[in-house]
Design a protein around this motif. Structure first.
Motif, mmCIF file in Angstrom:
data_model
loop_
_atom_site.group_PDB
_atom_site.id
_atom_site.type_symbol
_atom_site.label_atom_id
_atom_site.label_comp_id
_atom_site.label_asym_id
_atom_site.label_seq_id
_atom_site.Cartn_x
_atom_site.Cartn_y
_atom_site.Cartn_z
ATOM 1 N N ALA A 1 0.832 -1.208 0.000
ATOM 2 C CA ALA A 1 0.000 0.000 0.000
ATOM 3 C C ALA A 1 0.863 1.253 0.000
ATOM 4 N N GLN A 2 1.911 1.275 0.794
ATOM 5 C CA GLN A 2 2.809 2.436 0.832
ATOM 6 C C GLN A 2 3.465 2.657 -0.531
ATOM 7 N N GLN A 3 3.860 1.587 -1.199
ATOM 8 C CA GLN A 3 4.497 1.697 -2.508
ATOM 9 C C GLN A 3 3.512 2.215 -3.561
ATOM 10 N N ILE A 4 2.286 1.722 -3.528
ATOM 11 C CA ILE A 4 1.285 2.177 -4.500
ATOM 12 C C ILE A 4 0.928 3.630 -4.265
ATOM 13 N N ALA A 5 0.818 4.006 -3.002
ATOM 14 C CA ALA A 5 0.434 5.382 -2.674
ATOM 15 C C ALA A 5 1.444 6.392 -3.190
ATOM 16 N N ALA A 6 2.674 5.971 -3.407
ATOM 17 C CA ALA A 6 3.722 6.882 -3.869
ATOM 18 C C ALA A 6 3.756 7.036 -5.384
ATOM 19 N N LEU A 7 2.971 6.251 -6.110
ATOM 20 C CA LEU A 7 3.021 6.286 -7.574
ATOM 21 C C LEU A 7 2.266 7.499 -8.123
ATOM 22 N N PRO A 8 2.777 8.121 -9.190
ATOM 23 C CA PRO A 8 2.061 9.251 -9.812
ATOM 24 C C PRO A 8 0.866 8.765 -10.622
ATOM 25 N N LYS A 9 -0.065 9.656 -10.816
ATOM 26 C CA LYS A 9 -1.254 9.453 -11.651
ATOM 27 C C LYS A 9 -2.199 8.366 -11.130
ATOM 28 N N LEU A 10 -1.970 7.972 -9.880
ATOM 29 C CA LEU A 10 -2.884 7.083 -9.172
ATOM 30 C C LEU A 10 -3.234 7.716 -7.839
ATOM 31 N N THR A 11 -4.451 7.439 -7.365
ATOM 32 C CA THR A 11 -4.813 7.782 -5.991
ATOM 33 C C THR A 11 -5.246 6.504 -5.299
ATOM 34 N N LEU A 12 -4.451 6.047 -4.340
ATOM 35 C CA LEU A 12 -4.843 4.874 -3.570
ATOM 36 C C LEU A 12 -5.967 5.280 -2.629
ATOM 37 N N ARG A 13 -7.148 4.725 -2.868
ATOM 38 C CA ARG A 13 -8.321 5.112 -2.085
ATOM 39 C C ARG A 13 -8.584 4.187 -0.907
ATOM 40 N N GLY A 14 -8.196 2.903 -1.037
ATOM 41 C CA GLY A 14 -8.494 1.998 0.059
ATOM 42 C C GLY A 14 -8.260 0.554 -0.312
ATOM 43 N N LEU A 15 -9.087 -0.333 0.258
ATOM 44 C CA LEU A 15 -8.903 -1.773 0.141
ATOM 45 C C LEU A 15 -10.148 -2.435 -0.435
ATOM 46 N N MET A 16 -9.914 -3.556 -1.110
ATOM 47 C CA MET A 16 -11.011 -4.378 -1.642
ATOM 48 C C MET A 16 -10.768 -5.830 -1.252
ATOM 49 N N SER A 17 -11.857 -6.565 -1.045
ATOM 50 C CA SER A 17 -11.712 -7.999 -0.780
ATOM 51 C C SER A 17 -12.920 -8.755 -1.318
ATOM 52 N N ILE A 18 -12.690 -10.051 -1.567
ATOM 53 C CA ILE A 18 -13.760 -10.986 -1.933
ATOM 54 C C ILE A 18 -13.637 -12.157 -0.964
ATOM 55 N N PRO A 19 -14.235 -12.058 0.220
ATOM 56 C CA PRO A 19 -14.023 -13.106 1.223
ATOM 57 C C PRO A 19 -14.684 -14.424 0.845
ATOM 58 N N GLU A 20 -14.242 -15.452 1.510
ATOM 59 C CA GLU A 20 -14.846 -16.772 1.357
ATOM 60 C C GLU A 20 -16.307 -16.705 1.795
ATOM 61 N N PRO A 21 -17.233 -17.325 1.047
ATOM 62 C CA PRO A 21 -18.650 -17.277 1.441
ATOM 63 C C PRO A 21 -18.868 -17.838 2.842
ATOM 64 N N ALA A 22 -19.796 -17.243 3.560
ATOM 65 C CA ALA A 22 -20.133 -17.695 4.913
ATOM 66 C C ALA A 22 -21.650 -17.743 5.049
ATOM 67 N N GLY A 23 -22.125 -18.599 5.925
ATOM 68 C CA GLY A 23 -23.549 -18.888 5.964
ATOM 69 C C GLY A 23 -24.427 -17.872 6.663
ATOM 70 N N ASP A 24 -23.976 -17.282 7.753
ATOM 71 C CA ASP A 24 -24.826 -16.361 8.495
ATOM 72 C C ASP A 24 -24.135 -15.010 8.630
ATOM 73 N N ILE A 25 -24.891 -14.028 9.040
ATOM 74 C CA ILE A 25 -24.376 -12.662 9.026
ATOM 75 C C ILE A 25 -23.221 -12.477 10.004
ATOM 76 N N ASP A 26 -23.236 -13.183 11.128
ATOM 77 C CA ASP A 26 -22.126 -13.042 12.074
ATOM 78 C C ASP A 26 -20.825 -13.549 11.465
ATOM 79 N N ALA A 27 -20.891 -14.679 10.770
ATOM 80 C CA ALA A 27 -19.705 -15.214 10.110
ATOM 81 C C ALA A 27 -19.281 -14.332 8.945
ATOM 82 N N GLN A 28 -20.250 -13.779 8.244
ATOM 83 C CA GLN A 28 -19.935 -12.887 7.128
ATOM 84 C C GLN A 28 -19.208 -11.634 7.604
ATOM 85 N N ARG A 29 -19.531 -11.171 8.784
ATOM 86 C CA ARG A 29 -18.936 -9.933 9.282
ATOM 87 C C ARG A 29 -17.453 -10.067 9.601
ATOM 88 N N VAL A 30 -16.984 -11.279 9.925
ATOM 89 C CA VAL A 30 -15.604 -11.453 10.401
ATOM 90 C C VAL A 30 -14.568 -10.969 9.385
#
Length: 232
Positions: free
Chosen positions: A148-177
């Motif tokens: 993230a630090q390396q990407i944030a230093a690159l020109p013509k890009l703005t590092l805005r944050g993070l993305m993920s595609i977590p493993e599917p989970a059955g209930d909302i409590d497990a999904q939240r983890v």
């Protein structure tokens, strides 16, 4: 397209309800309509119903769609959210507003080099393999700080944050983890001095869990457009 318009409103209501439970303003959550495999006409219909941001996974399909909707270019925001190969970075750098799936420094470097000077900086998210699945792209949690630090230093890009595609989970409590883990990683990066404001997490099946854990962008496809046909 009455079904699409109804579905779009239903998803907006789901986001609003989850935001209310979380004590958040629903306007703090962007709905990204994932239009991959669906025709330009569906994007046009969703735009007519007030949708602005659209996510695509496949470069050539997306470019065809962007061209077909050129008359709406100023009104649409195009997000690339799929796996990105090194030899496909140039058209993405030239035609998209966001890239969520930056999974290694090399991809970010190529996007930075290939972003045209006349366009604003390309918004990017670092993809994190939050569940540690061998089949998923993304940096590991321990790797994320340095990359993230390396990407944030690159020109013509703005590092805005993070993305993920977590493993599917059955209930909302497990999904939240895993969503909570991504939020905590973002908070750590901000404590380290990065100015980040985006958590791209949550899809049709788990958007409520994502909103409860701080998602600022939810990527929703089938709940809006219906089941996908990959036969073509």
């Amino acid at each position: 397209m009455p079904d699409l318009i109804h579905n779009l409103e239903a998803v907006r209501q789901r986001i609003a309800a989850a935001a209310h439970v979380a004590g958040r303003d629903a306007r703090s959550v962007m709905l990204l309509a994932v239009s991959k495999t669906f025709p330009a006409e569906d994007v046009r219909a969703a735009h007519s119903a007030g949708q602005r941001a659209f996510g695509e996974n496949y470069v050539q399909e997306a470019l065809t769609k962007i061209e077909a909707l050129a008359d709406l270019r100023a009104a649409l925001e195009w997000h690339f959210i799929g796996p990105l190969q090194s030899n496909k970075t140039r058209p993405v750098a030239e035609h998209f507003d966001w890239v969520h799936s930056v999974d290694r420094l090399k991809i970010a470097q190529r996007l930075s080099e290939q972003r045209p000077d006349h366009l604003p900086p390309l918004n990017v998210c670092l993809q994190v393999n939050i569940s540690g699945e061998a089949s998923k792209s993304g940096v590991s949690i321990p790797e994320a700080v340095e990359v993230a630090q390396q990407i944030a230093a690159l020109p013509k890009l703005t590092l805005r944050g993070l993305m993920s595609i977590p493993e599917p989970a059955g209930d909302i409590d497990a999904q939240r983890v895993p969503h909570r883990q991504l939020r905590e990683l973002l908070e750590r990066l901000c404590d380290d001095g990065l100015a980040l404001d985006t958590l791209s997490m949550g899809m049709s099946a788990d958007l409520e869990a994502a909103v409860l854990e701080g998602a600022t962008i939810v990527r929703v496809g089938s709940a809006i457009f219906g089941a996908r046909d990959y036969s073509h």
